[in-house]
Design a protein around this motif. Structure first.
Motif, PDB file in Angstrom:
ATOM      1  N   TYR A   1       0.716  -1.268   0.010  1.00 16.33           N
ATOM      2  CA  TYR A   1       0.076   0.051   0.092  1.00 16.33           C
ATOM      3  C   TYR A   1       0.858   1.157   0.062  1.00 16.33           C
TER       4      TYR A   1
ATOM      5  N   ARG B   1      -5.942   1.499  -3.430  1.00  9.78           N
ATOM      6  CA  ARG B   1      -5.699   1.760  -2.062  1.00  9.78           C
ATOM      7  C   ARG B   1      -6.929   1.183  -1.225  1.00  9.78           C
ATOM      8  N   SER B   2      -7.991   1.624  -1.413  1.00  6.13           N
ATOM      9  CA  SER B   2      -9.194   1.514  -0.230  1.00  6.13           C
ATOM     10  C   SER B   2      -9.338  -0.253  -0.624  1.00  6.13           C
TER      11      SER B   2
ATOM     12  N   GLN C   1      -6.796  -1.704   1.761  1.00  5.50           N
ATOM     13  CA  GLN C   1      -7.367  -1.086   3.354  1.00  5.50           C
ATOM     14  C   GLN C   1      -8.399  -1.831   3.566  1.00  5.50           C
TER      15      GLN C   1
ATOM     16  N   PHE D   1      -0.258   4.696   5.095  1.00  3.42           N
ATOM     17  CA  PHE D   1      -1.054   3.794   5.659  1.00  3.42           C
ATOM     18  C   PHE D   1      -1.169   3.970   7.117  1.00  3.42           C
TER      19      PHE D   1
ATOM     20  N   ILE E   1      -7.304   4.310  10.474  1.00  2.00           N
ATOM     21  CA  ILE E   1      -7.774   2.887  10.693  1.00  2.00           C
ATOM     22  C   ILE E   1      -7.802   2.583  11.995  1.00  2.00           C
TER      23      ILE E   1
END
Ligand code: ADP
Ligand code: ZN
Length: 710
Positions: A259, A268-269, A272, A289, A293
């Motif tokens: 990432y 990217r999503s 994730q 990153f 989160i």
């Protein structure tokens, strides 16, 4: 609103049994309508400080948050807990946004998450004007300060909040402790009569290890191979590196993805999401990153390279073990990284500041004293104790009385008016005759040349220790001048002795790391097995409900379930993290899984201590006859009855009339009322002319005990 209501909501909505340190004080201040500044490390439990007041206060709490992913996660978690929450940001369609606004207007939403630019936009302002707002919560409040490590232009708009809403309290929260940022938040948000709450930045559940970069990839692979089911993050310095490392891991059969900011947003999503939902356990990433989160069950964070400052490093490792369970952090350290990072720092807008910060990072990596002490000192927290959970604590280097050396350095600093940096100080201590020193007249101070016998490198090493011991401080905003702290002054005045570390090889430590990894004590086998089953159940539920697994229950909650094995509603509700809504949605499934597991073990003859009554109850609840329960469990009928009587007395749903009629019960009760409960069951048996069976007597006594007080 009272703190009692808050305590009720703590269990009812959030499922927690107790507050964490400071949470209660903060919530009390918020409920009293005060402005608050809250500094807590990642995973410290900041969100509860505004989420809980929001549940008990009338009206709406508006939460300002910088990241879309974070809002989504928090709102999902709240909704799972039965708290009405929503978010409005650029990811939401205008229609959806309108419908949320309507719910808000009807007073159906307790918490509304918005981005700062949204909050202060013209149309939102007119929407907000008619609402009864009880609190503004500013999450990641350090984003407002250019001193912080994550400055965001949009945040500066929040300066007008107090002017527009002078009567609405603000709670600002951040995990960045440094003093300049703190001051900045207070001034910019105009928190005039605020209370500041600073919790300890210690994260005792994070194990700290630093290793030389030699054989780095092999060590990483080995480390992950031992914990393939667990989630972890590997931070690299460059995008290329993330791809290379991910590839290597992949070749070793490890499920990893990379990432970085060079990938397109969709990709990217996707990565994730895979991580958050537990589909990809390992992410190899640049520091792009992790922000936003909230995944609570990250079990390790590895730094493939030296980070550029301690703030960033601490935030990154802080992503491990938010749930409070033991977690690992590994940092690999090489000269090459230092060289590269120095060049980055030099090219940055603030080279001096960045270089100084990098230096502190290096000092951490090089440290010969407890690493946690260093981190905490960096954040202005003083601790005497060694942590016992870092590589240095495990392999302590040798110490000697360094008071004299320290005093020399401090005294020189003092005589130089605390105006000089490390290099100049060392030169003065060593009696250098270079021009700058002569020009400034430093060769005339009393301590000039008193440290000649110590090499410049060793001086640096000692200064590093002094810094790490909290005796001196570096003033970034004064050209990195060295300052003497209060603790340092004590040494200078001869009030305190100081132990320094003699130079020693770190090779031992590396060997020790490899050995400890192999020795790691495992949980008991059956606990390991149950945990795996509960995790599997959690994944299947999460997939079905389209939410991340840790939002169903955190690892900490599963861990407690694994240890206590609750098989009834009452016991399940006592587990931390099981609130009323969560229980209603998932409680039974978890009780069933645990019960199934325990019964399997029981039948297989693997006795699990302390659960015998619960197992009997599980069979009883299924309607199994007593003799059969006894046979299945390989115990006597009488033992089953003893269990049932005890269970009945403790409020378990046992129907006493399964075992006797009303008349019999009345007969026994009458005797008990007249003569009380005898010491021996036999006495009662004889009092009743040996007409009533022992098991009936047992159950009736339990009944009598329950009703005795009435
Ligand atoms: P922060 O925002 O400070 O990083 P969070 O608010 O996300 O931290 O909380 C971190 C973890 O701690 C979450 O898993 C949360 O559920 C848990 N937690 C917070 N308060 C408590 C509490 N009083 N008891 C048990 N767990 C808690
Ligand atoms: Zn330590």
């Amino acid at each position: 609103m009272t703190i009692e209501q808050a305590r009720t909501s703590l269990k009812h909505n959030f499922g927690f049994n107790t507050f964490r340190p400071l949470q209660e004080d903060i919530i009390q201040a918020v409920l009293a309508g005060k402005d608050c500044l809250v500094l807590m490390p990642t995973g410290g439990g900041k969100s509860l400080c505004y989420q809980l007041p929001a549940t008990v206060l009338p009206g709406l709490t508006i939460v300002v948050s910088p990241l879309i992913a974070l809002m989504k996660d928090q709102v999902e978690a709240l909704v799972e807990n039965g708290v009405n929450a929503a978010y409005i940001n650029s990811s939401i369609s205008p229609e959806k946004s309108e419908s949320i606004k309507q719910h808000v207007q009807k007073g159906e939403i307790k918490l509304l998450y918005v981005s700062p630019e949204k909050l202060l936009s013209f149309d939102f302002q007119s929407f907000v004007r008619g609402l009864s707002i009880n609190l503004f919560a500013i999450d990641e409040a350090h984003c407002i300060s250019s001193w912080g490590h994550d400055f965001r232009q949009e945040y500066t708009q929040l300066r007008v909040l107090k002017q527009k809403f002078p009567n609405i309290p603000i709670i600002a929260l951040t995990a960045t402790a440094d003093k300049l940022t703190r001051r900045d938040i207070i001034t910019q948000l105009k928190l005039e009569n605020h209370e500041t709450f600073i919790s300890s930045f210690d994260r005792p559940n994070l194990r700290l290890t630093v290793l030389p970069a030699k054989k780095r990839m092999a060590r990483i692979t080995e480390f992950i191979a031992r914990r393939k089911q667990e989630s972890g993050i590997i931070y690299c310095l460059s995008r290329k590196q993330t791809e290379r490392v991910a590839m290597t891991l992949h070749d070793e059969g490890i499920n990893a993805e990379y990432y970085h900011a060079g990938m397109d947003a969709a990709e990217r999503s996707r990565v994730q999401e895979n991580f958050v939902h537990g589909r990809t356990p390992v992410i190899v990433a640049t520091i792009a990153f992790g922000m936003g989160i909230d995944k609570s069950n990250v079990r390790y964070v590895i730094h493939h390279n030296l980070p550029k400052n301690i703030e960033g490093y601490y935030q990154e490792i802080g992503r491990a073990g938010r749930d409070g369970l033991p977690s690992e952090t590994l940092l690999f350290y090489s000269l090459a990284d230092v060289v590269l990072l120095r060049s980055f720092a030099q090219e940055s807008g603030q080279p001096e500041l960045q270089l100084a910060k990098l230096q502190r990072m290096q000092q951490y990596a090089d440290a010969l004293i407890c690493r946690r002490k260093i981190l905490l000192t960096y954040f202005g927290e003083h601790t005497e104790k060694n942590c016992g959970n870092c590589d240095v604590c495990d392999n302590p280097p040798e110490l000697f009385d360094g008071t004299d050396i320290v005093q020399k350095a401090l005294s020189a600093m003092y005589r130089l008016n605390e105006e000089v940096g490390t290099h100049l100080l060392i030169d003065v201590l060593r009696g250098s005759a270079r021009q700058e020193i002569i020009e400034r007249g430093y060769d005339h101070i009393k301590t000039y040349g008193v440290g000649k016998n110590i090499s410049p490198q060793n001086w640096e090493h000692y200064m590093l220790q002094m810094l790490n011991l909290g005796l001196i401080d570096i003033a970034y905003d004064e050209h990195n001048a060295l300052k003497i702290t209060a603790a340092g002054k004590d040494v200078l005045r001869g009030k305190k002795q100081i132990q320094l570390v003699s130079l020693d090889s770190i090779e031992n430590r590396v060997l020790e790391f490899a050995n400890t990894e192999q020795r790691k004590s495992k949980r008991q086998t059956h606990e390991e097995e149950l945990f795996a089953r509960l995790r599997a159940l959690r994944i299947s539920i999460a997939t079905q409900h389209h939410i991340p697994p840790y939002i169903v229950f955190t690892d900490a909650t599963l861990d407690e379930m694994t240890r206590r094995m609750p098989m009834t509603k009452e016991k399940m509700k006592k587990i931390s993290g099981v609130g009323d809504t969560k229980f209603d949605t998932y409680g039974t499934q978890f009780i069933d899984e645990i019960t199934k597991f325990v019964l399997e073990k029981d039948i297989a003859g693997e006795k699990i201590q302390g659960l015998s009554q619960d197992i009997t109850f599980a069979y009883y609840r299924e309607g199994m006859p007593i003799t059969q329960i006894a046979q299945t469990r390989n115990i006597k009928d009488e033992t089953v009855y003893t269990h049932l009587a005890e269970l009945y007395e403790h409020g378990y749903a046992i129907n006493i009339f399964d075992f006797m009629d009303k008349e019999t019960l009345t007969t026994i009760m009458d005797s008990l009322k007249t003569h009380g409960v005898p010491d021996k069951l036999k006495t009662l048996y004889e009092r009743l002319q040996e007409q009533i069976e022992y098991h009936q007597l047992k159950l009736a006594i339990a009944h009598y005990k329950i009703h005795a007080g009435q």
